[in-house]
Design a protein around this motif. Structure first.
Motif, PDB file in Angstrom:
ATOM      1  N   MET B  87      -5.342  -1.775   0.309  1.00  0.00           N
ATOM      2  CA  MET B  87      -4.327  -1.833  -0.753  1.00  0.00           C
ATOM      3  C   MET B  87      -3.266  -2.894  -0.478  1.00  0.00           C
ATOM      4  O   MET B  87      -2.960  -3.702  -1.363  1.00  0.00           O
ATOM      5  CB  MET B  87      -3.714  -0.460  -1.017  1.00  0.00           C
ATOM      6  CG  MET B  87      -4.657   0.450  -1.807  1.00  0.00           C
ATOM      7  SD  MET B  87      -4.104   2.154  -1.894  1.00  0.00           S
ATOM      8  CE  MET B  87      -2.777   2.024  -3.081  1.00  0.00           C
ATOM      9  N   PRO B  88      -2.686  -2.965   0.736  1.00  0.00           N
ATOM     10  CA  PRO B  88      -1.708  -4.040   0.976  1.00  0.00           C
ATOM     11  C   PRO B  88      -2.329  -5.434   0.882  1.00  0.00           C
ATOM     12  O   PRO B  88      -1.652  -6.369   0.452  1.00  0.00           O
ATOM     13  CB  PRO B  88      -1.219  -3.768   2.405  1.00  0.00           C
ATOM     14  CG  PRO B  88      -1.527  -2.353   2.655  1.00  0.00           C
ATOM     15  CD  PRO B  88      -2.753  -2.035   1.865  1.00  0.00           C
ATOM     16  N   ALA B  89      -3.599  -5.574   1.268  1.00  0.00           N
ATOM     17  CA  ALA B  89      -4.219  -6.895   1.163  1.00  0.00           C
ATOM     18  C   ALA B  89      -4.265  -7.323  -0.296  1.00  0.00           C
ATOM     19  O   ALA B  89      -3.919  -8.459  -0.643  1.00  0.00           O
ATOM     20  CB  ALA B  89      -5.619  -6.872   1.763  1.00  0.00           C
ATOM     21  N   ALA B  90      -4.664  -6.386  -1.176  1.00  0.00           N
ATOM     22  CA  ALA B  90      -4.723  -6.712  -2.599  1.00  0.00           C
ATOM     23  C   ALA B  90      -3.322  -7.006  -3.138  1.00  0.00           C
ATOM     24  O   ALA B  90      -3.135  -7.935  -3.932  1.00  0.00           O
ATOM     25  CB  ALA B  90      -5.356  -5.556  -3.373  1.00  0.00           C
ATOM     26  N   THR B  91      -2.322  -6.221  -2.690  1.00  0.00           N
ATOM     27  CA  THR B  91      -0.953  -6.455  -3.142  1.00  0.00           C
ATOM     28  C   THR B  91      -0.446  -7.796  -2.613  1.00  0.00           C
ATOM     29  O   THR B  91       0.305  -8.505  -3.292  1.00  0.00           O
ATOM     30  CB  THR B  91      -0.023  -5.316  -2.673  1.00  0.00           C
ATOM     31  OG1 THR B  91      -0.694  -4.073  -2.904  1.00  0.00           O
ATOM     32  CG2 THR B  91       1.276  -5.322  -3.440  1.00  0.00           C
ATOM     33  N   GLY B  92      -0.853  -8.138  -1.398  1.00  0.00           N
ATOM     34  CA  GLY B  92      -0.471  -9.431  -0.839  1.00  0.00           C
ATOM     35  C   GLY B  92      -0.971 -10.570  -1.703  1.00  0.00           C
ATOM     36  O   GLY B  92      -0.231 -11.512  -2.015  1.00  0.00           O
ATOM     37  N   PHE B  93      -2.232 -10.480  -2.116  1.00  0.00           N
ATOM     38  CA  PHE B  93      -2.787 -11.510  -3.001  1.00  0.00           C
ATOM     39  C   PHE B  93      -2.027 -11.548  -4.326  1.00  0.00           C
ATOM     40  O   PHE B  93      -1.758 -12.616  -4.871  1.00  0.00           O
ATOM     41  CB  PHE B  93      -4.263 -11.258  -3.275  1.00  0.00           C
ATOM     42  CG  PHE B  93      -5.160 -11.688  -2.152  1.00  0.00           C
ATOM     43  CD1 PHE B  93      -4.806 -12.737  -1.320  1.00  0.00           C
ATOM     44  CD2 PHE B  93      -6.378 -11.062  -1.935  1.00  0.00           C
ATOM     45  CE1 PHE B  93      -5.628 -13.150  -0.293  1.00  0.00           C
ATOM     46  CE2 PHE B  93      -7.208 -11.462  -0.903  1.00  0.00           C
ATOM     47  CZ  PHE B  93      -6.828 -12.504  -0.087  1.00  0.00           C
ATOM     48  N   ALA B  94      -1.705 -10.349  -4.844  1.00  0.00           N
ATOM     49  CA  ALA B  94      -0.997 -10.293  -6.123  1.00  0.00           C
ATOM     50  C   ALA B  94       0.333 -11.025  -5.996  1.00  0.00           C
ATOM     51  O   ALA B  94       0.707 -11.815  -6.858  1.00  0.00           O
ATOM     52  CB  ALA B  94      -0.765  -8.847  -6.544  1.00  0.00           C
ATOM     53  N   ASN B  95       1.050 -10.769  -4.889  1.00  0.00           N
ATOM     54  CA  ASN B  95       2.332 -11.414  -4.692  1.00  0.00           C
ATOM     55  C   ASN B  95       2.202 -12.918  -4.581  1.00  0.00           C
ATOM     56  O   ASN B  95       2.953 -13.670  -5.188  1.00  0.00           O
ATOM     57  CB  ASN B  95       2.991 -10.875  -3.423  1.00  0.00           C
ATOM     58  CG  ASN B  95       3.950  -9.769  -3.743  1.00  0.00           C
ATOM     59  OD1 ASN B  95       4.957  -9.998  -4.387  1.00  0.00           O
ATOM     60  ND2 ASN B  95       3.612  -8.563  -3.348  1.00  0.00           N
TER      61      ASN B  95
END
Lengths: 389, 530
Positions: B87-95
């Motif tokens: 989940m944080p990896a996906a959020t990192g990409f989103a950011n």
């Protein structure tokens, strides 16, 4: 260089795996089915596996063709299409999805429907009913009707601790062996009611194709009709704490005549047990039986030495509770006494009233008070326990 | 689509330096970087735990750990990998990429963004602290119920359960804040001319993810709070003796838990077509139908939850409903597969590391999807359920479909983020080692499951020995191969061949119009999409 080597080794391993799969039959699939439900499940499974493998291979072949041919290193000029353009192309695009709909809801959906209906048909034409109770970490069984009505027993793992800790060689049925297997007659439809006394368990024998949760406070049901004599082994399938890997299910399927003999035998033993409750036992007799009962039922948590595993499982050695008296001067049970805990349980501690006989309870309480480093000195007679029921 | 952009290279870059830069930052790239680094660290932590598990399962008998500790390892491994790696990896990409892709200067709610990230480290500490407390004799270790918290086992458990409940609360708050930010950013900050149906696919994937998170995380938070009050305040939500129902917990949990699978996968389905079109040098196939499929999957994902516990016993109509609705998911998913493959079909492909991961991802995730279709069948599920067959299935979806997808994204965008090219040879080696050892780890587990090995057992019968040994050895290789990944990322961040603005020959989209690395403030003047 390295890349080449890895690619080659990878191919070799894939091929090696594939050739294995062709040679062996059942080690690569469900165990040999012995009930109609397991047979049906195997058929459904094989059919679905075949369908999905065909789908996989076809799609993979298309991808490999594309990967090999449509590459820049071959100077392949990229096309520019982003979707179907003409009416025939649109129709052609819809074909895979029509096929998939057919696979999902006809080819797979219809047999799946029949399997579900069969699986849930627990009540019709049932020849006998048994109750299965899961508790941490053992199964207990009770026969609910017919000649066998009233027979009940606990089924404990018998694999010695030394085998688990690698101090002794492991036996053939390592972790899948019990003291009292469930005995069922062959070719009889048995309705199985399940419940649990602490957390959720799951009663499962792979060869039966039946797997159902045992849920505390609720009754769930499934059924089996074993069509072949033999001993079948399975385990609890729902994580139920530290002993989850140590509560096997063993079922012995025998011909009806043999089952009748077994029932008569059990009945006789039960009668002897009831009679045993009335006689006066010596301390040595109680201690001998108590040790046996303790090892089978109590040592999982309180440990063979009585040291327990605090804080979850308190020590019995030197326990204050064990040192207190059990009965008042009138022979009435004292609340929160040692015997009260064993009979009625509290929190994680199960109530043993229903699963152990009067003699067993008297013996194990006597044993815990006079062994494991304790020396309370008193003796509890089975008759005293019987009087409390 | 064509773009006119004016990216200023001389943007003002005054911001605190040192630790304060990272603690107080509201910059989407800084926060994205922190999310990605956090995810990588937790990926290695969760991975180490499972290495220990595989070492214990190398042969029958108990060798290294006690069963209690074994149960703690498997549950915490799952919680870490799901909530703190994927989940944080996906959020990192989103950011990092959403503002760049839609032509926005930053995320819409920068302070919320900062807070969302800084809730994660405390959550990680809460989840793992009980291990350390146990060393000092406080409590009996971390949560030992598996990641699913099933009552009544979790009611019975030690302090590890309470710590995990609060960790999940923090993670949930963080996810909801991240989702609000994504939705607000996408709806309000797109470049002029970028209508919704011209948006990059990654934005679509994340938009639907964000809606799913907001819809389901509160249910999970409610369920674990009910668990907390059952444990400490005398309620009986999940206790039959007090009028409750243990199965209700499973319904609540999986109402969140099934959409969660798509929460982990939708961002990957978003950027994967972009990677495929880049390296196939051919425009994405079926953009519109992909968007509709993403919505269809998002909608279906919230109405199929009970297929995770068919064996608890349900009425026949309920079984049939959940079976057929689960099978129905295969239709939009097949549309996506069709589009992905049609995107590379008749392209002019080259196979740099991101493309290797992307193609490998289609194949391996395909296995996860197909086994999922089989698992939907109620009768066969009775046999597969809670065995290693399921373990293998969901590692094909979440490791191959999730983590290998994220890895494709990392290699794809790393040159853009750092301004340097990573080591291509090492990247390819990482891919082949990962793909091969992954299959050798999990193919044997399919057979173990069929032969009747339940999951979550610390010790097993002798007939399962050989497959477990193969699986363990391959798992060690898989674990070791990830060190290459970490090394490659670190060395790429430190230096290497300069990356061009476009980085990849076929790359399309606004993020490739900016320099590599992009300036601290991405677009000082809004680009216009025609």
């Amino acid at each position: 260089m390295v890349m080449q080597w890895i690619k080659k080794t990878g191919m070799f391993l894939v091929l090696a795996f594939a050739s294995f799969a062709v040679n062996a039959e059942y080690a690569w699939n469900f165990p040999k089915p012995v009930t109609p439900m397991a047979l049906d499940t195997l058929h459904v499974h094989n059919k679905f596996m075949l369908i999905t493998m065909i789908l996989f291979v076809v799609v993979l072949a298309i991808m490999i063709y594309s990967i090999v041919n449509h590459r820049k290193s071959r100077n392949y000029q990229a096309a520019t299409f982003t979707g179907p353009r003409t009416r025939p192309q649109v129709l052609w695009t819809l074909v895979p999805f029509a096929i998939l709909l057919y696979i999902d809801f006809i080819l797979m959906g219809i047999p799946a429907y029949h399997s579900v209906v069969m699986m849930e048909d627990t009540k019709n034409n049932a020849d006998m009913v048994i109750k299965v109770n899961g508790s941490q970490w053992r199964w207990s069984y009770e026969y609910m009707d017919g000649d066998a009505q009233g027979i009940k027993f606990v089924s404990n793992l018998t694999t010695p601790q030394e085998q688990i800790t690698n101090e002794a060689e492991k036996g053939e049925h390592y972790l899948l062996e019990v003291d009292n297997p469930l005995v069922l007659p062959v070719d009889k439809k048995v309705r199985i009611l399940l419940t649990a006394s602490d957390v959720i368990h799951n009663w499962w024998v792979p060869a039966f194709g039946a797997s159902r949760d045992a849920i505390p406070g609720f009754l769930r049901e499934t059924w089996v009709k074993v069509e072949e004599e033999g001993t079948y082994r399975g385990q609890c399938k729902e994580l139920c704490g530290k002993g989850h890997g140590y509560m096997p299910v063993v079922v012995k399927a025998v011909p009806q005549e043999e089952f009748d003999v077994w029932v008569a035998d059990q009945k006789q033993q039960m009668a002897a047990n009831t009679a045993g409750a009335d006689k006066e036992w010596t301390k040595d007799e109680l201690m001998a039986l108590g040790k046996d009962v303790y090892t089978k039922n109590c040592a999982v948590c309180h440990q063979v030495s009585g040291a327990g595993l605090p804080p979850a499982f308190p020590a019995l050695t030197g326990s204050k509770l064990v040192a207190e008296p059990n009965l008042d001067s009138d022979g009435k049970l004292l609340k929160d006494s040692h015997l009260d805990r064993v009979l009625n349980g509290k929190g994680v501690m199960p109530a043993w009233k229903a699963t152990l006989s009067d003699s067993d309870i008297a013996a194990v309480v006597t044993y815990e008070r006079n062994a494991l480093g304790n020396a309370v000195g008193d003796v509890l007679q089975p008759a005293q326990v019987k009087a409390l029921r | 689509m064509s773009y006119t952009t004016t990216a200023h290279h001389d943007a003002h870059e005054d911001h605190p330096s040192g630790i304060m830069r990272w603690l107080t930052t509201t910059n989407h790239k800084d926060i994205g970087t922190m999310y990605l680094i956090f995810a990588l660290i937790m990926f290695m932590v969760g991975g180490s735990m499972i290495m220990l598990v595989r070492a214990e399962l190398f042969q029958p008998g108990m060798q290294l750990v006690q069963p209690e500790f074994f149960n703690q390892l498997i549950g915490v491994h799952a919680l870490i990998m799901i909530f703190m790696a994927l989940m944080p990896a996906a959020t990192g990409f989103a950011n990092w990429m959403l503002p760049l892709q839609i032509g926005a200067p930053d995320m819409a709610l920068p302070r919320l963004n900062n807070w969302g990230f800084w809730l994660l480290p405390p959550a990680a500490i809460l989840l793992t602290l009980p291990y350390i407390l146990a060393l000092f004799g406080i409590g009996d270790g971390a949560i030992a119920t598996g990641w699913t918290f099933y009552a009544p086992l979790s009611v019975q458990g030690g302090i590890g359960v309470d710590f995990a409940i609060f960790a999940v609360h923090l993670l949930g708050i963080s996810s909801v804040m991240g989702s609000i930010n994504v939705i607000v950013t996408i709806f309000n900050m797109r470049a002029p001319g970028m209508t919704l149906m011209k948006m990059p696919m990654f934005a679509w994937g994340w938009l639907i993810t964000a809606f799913l998170l907001i819809a389901t995380i509160p249910v999970l938070a409610g369920a674990v709070t009910m668990l907390l009050t059952d444990r400490h305040f005398g309620t009986h939500f999940f206790d039959a003796a007090g009028g409750g129902d243990p199965i209700m917990f499973q319904h609540l949990f999986w109402f969140f838990g099934h959409p969660e699978v798509y929460i982990l996968l939708l961002p990957v389905w978003g950027f994967m077509p972009q990677i495929l079109q880049t390296f196939a040098r051919k425009p994405m196939y079926g953009y519109k139908v992909q968007v509709y499929s993403l919505w269809a999957i998002g909608a279906l994902s919230v109405v199929v939850w009970a297929h995770h516990f068919f064996t608890v016993g349900m009425p026949v109509p309920a079984l049939l409903y959940f079976m057929y609705s689960t099978m129905a998911i295969s239709i939009p998913l097949a549309v996506l597969f069709y589009c992905w493959i049609a995107t590379i079909w008749r392209g002019s492909m080259s196979f740099e590391t991101p493309m290797l991961f992307a193609v490998g991802w289609i194949i391996l995730f395909g296995i996860g999807g197909l086994t999922g279709l089989v698992l939907a069948d109620v009768a066969a599920d009775a046999q597969y359920h809670h065995t290693y067959f399921v373990v293998a299935h969901f590692h094909y979806t979440l490791f191959a479909g999730g983590i290998m997808g994220i890895m494709a994204g990392v290699y794809y965008w790393l040159p853009k983020m750092t301004g340097h090219m990573y080591n291509e040879k090492l990247g390819k080696l990482h891919f082949w080692l990962t793909a091969i050892s992954f299959n050798l780890t999990f193919i044997p587990q399919f057979f173990l499951g069929l032969a009747g090995m339940p999951r979550r057992i610390p010790d097993y019968a002798l007939q399962f020995s050989e497959f477990n040994m193969i699986s363990s050895i391959a798992a060690f290789v898989l674990g070791a191969a990830q060190l290459l990944f970490v090394y490659n990322i670190i060395s790429c961040a430190r230096g290497g061949k300069k990356a061009t603005d476009q980085v990849w020959e076929g790359a399309q989209g606004l993020e490739w119009t900016l320099p590599s690395p992009p300036p601290y403030h991405s677009f000082t003047e809004q680009p216009v999409v025609k």
